[in-house]
Design an enzyme around this catalytic site. Sequence first.
Site, PDB file in Angstrom:
ATOM      1  CG  HIS A 175      -1.618   1.206   1.318  1.00  0.00           C
ATOM      2  ND1 HIS A 175      -3.233   1.285   0.902  1.00  0.00           N
ATOM      3  CD2 HIS A 175      -1.358   2.365   1.931  1.00  0.00           C
ATOM      4  CE1 HIS A 175      -3.650   2.424   1.273  1.00  0.00           C
ATOM      5  NE2 HIS A 175      -2.493   3.170   1.900  1.00  0.00           N
ATOM      6  CD  GLU A 176       2.249   3.532   3.773  1.00  0.00           C
ATOM      7  OE1 GLU A 176       2.514   4.641   3.275  1.00  0.00           O
ATOM      8  OE2 GLU A 176       1.085   3.442   4.572  1.00  0.00           O
ATOM      9  CD  GLU A 182      -4.730   5.827   2.392  1.00  0.00           C
ATOM     10  OE1 GLU A 182      -4.814   4.948   3.192  1.00  0.00           O
ATOM     11  OE2 GLU A 182      -3.673   6.656   2.189  1.00  0.00           O
ATOM     12  CG  ASP A 224      -6.797   0.306   0.091  1.00  0.00           C
ATOM     13  OD1 ASP A 224      -5.639   0.561   0.854  1.00  0.00           O
ATOM     14  OD2 ASP A 224      -7.895   0.793   0.670  1.00  0.00           O
TER      15      ASP A 224
END
EC number: 3.4.-.-
Length: 570
Positions: free
Chosen positions: A151-152, A221, A225
Amino acid sequence: MDAPHPAERPPPGSTVQREPHLRRIVLPVAALTLAVASLCAPAQESRLPDIGSSAGELLSPRQQEEYGAMMLAQLRHYDYLLEDPLIDSWLDTLGTRLAAHSDQPKQPFTFFMLRERQINAFATLGGYIGVNSGLILAADREDEVAGVLSHEIAHVTQQHVLRGAERAQRDQLPILLAMLGAIVAAQASDSNSSDDAAQAAMAGAMGLMQQRQINYTRANESEADRLGIQTLARSDYDPEAMADFFTIMQARSRSNGANYWGESPDWLMTHPVTITRITEAKDRAARIRRERGTSQVCVRDPDGPAQCEEESAPRPQFASDGAINPLLPPTLQANLGSAFGAGGTGRFEYARERLRVLSANTPSDAIREYERMGDAGKRTDAQRYGLAYAQLRANQPAAAAATLGTLLQKNPGDVWITLALAEAESKSGKAASADARFESLLRQTPRNRAVVLSYADVLAERGNAAAGRRAQEILRPLLGSSANDAQFQRVFARACDMADDPVRAGEAYAEAAYLNGRPEQALVQLNTLKRRSDLDYYARARIEARIAAITPTVLELKRQGIRDEDLRRQ
């Protein structure tokens, strides 16, 4: 900006009619606010990534890298980093595997661990990704940690930090103009409430800017994801692991606020978990599994790790049926193909227990934490290793060596156990046995950073010239690749000191100071070293080159009024 003083109110019973004036003020304010909102409203939050974004024009890749390196140096300076060669190796292996299967495999990344036990992870400019120890301790399996990292990684590859800065810069002018227009309209009226209306205009503009940032963050976000789950699958990790970790975070947030983990995990502040987000993550993972022709069921045991089984077929090779990303250079494809197999690094449980010890306030606290875990007979091998390592750090080498010796018989050749046992033997006065283990590991992996640094640390504790020279010998092969390795520079400086090599020691101490966020101290040390009369041509050239490289940084800091606090006190 200071708020204007409220206008004087009319006395009670006054016949002043304020309603028409208020209507005259409120209508322009509302119109301007709606106009700004329509200018800044996002088209669709689910749109594809902005391939043509000009965000990269704000900062060049080199500037982003410099920003990330500066941030890392400051974190190190304030002792936020948890630097351990074995943990660094595990995290870098995991992160590199994921990055190699991301949508931009050529993007460089730097992964680092922080000692905080709050659950958090973050990405910033230059591909720097930090992970709190608490996040590793909260995870049940490596796939969940991989889910957070992927995700990061997506935040970096999609330039979310830069795109957010660009968007804020782009929105700032129209919102500011609208706010000024509303204030002018309010002040031009002869209403007693004109000052209140001006304040309302400013508050509305600030609220609008914050809401725009929230909307943009939610879009980021969702995008991170989606891309992160794809990276998980291509890296041969369970794509449902991201949803599993979201579920853990949701449970933490619902627990009472006075628990061990704090009121609310920090990760939730920037990564809010909702039922919708968990459901979407599970749906994406299920879609990938259907495409691969398999499914997996994980049963979470309250007293142990999740147990996962395939429903229909053996676990698939998500990375294109075992293939490495074709965008990678052929040499890197070959290295990754031989280094990584299915099932992750195989080091997660040992890494988690080592982090439990290293992130504890004291080694004694870590020992008590293991005692609170319950019956010693039910501890896993990894937990027994963690307890032994805590005993080693608590200056109980004999107890540690007894446990580690048993573990090594059960797991022959395990590098983590062997290193800890060699350290315990050295502290117990069994130097010959410890050296034999270290030398055996060096013959097998002569450039293994964890082995070299651990052995050099043990040699440094002996404090004699012979040990210093041996430490220099084993460290030198890594010298060329360790320019930005603060831990290596510290160990190398100490080894050179012991070996009576003051010039090399001075250079290494200066590099360590620079990497610890002390460029001014590094410059002072190098200038002092340069005045030595025994410098040869090569040493003088190295020192002068570093002085030339560091000086602009120090001058810029001085221009901004930033001085080294220790030098200022002298």
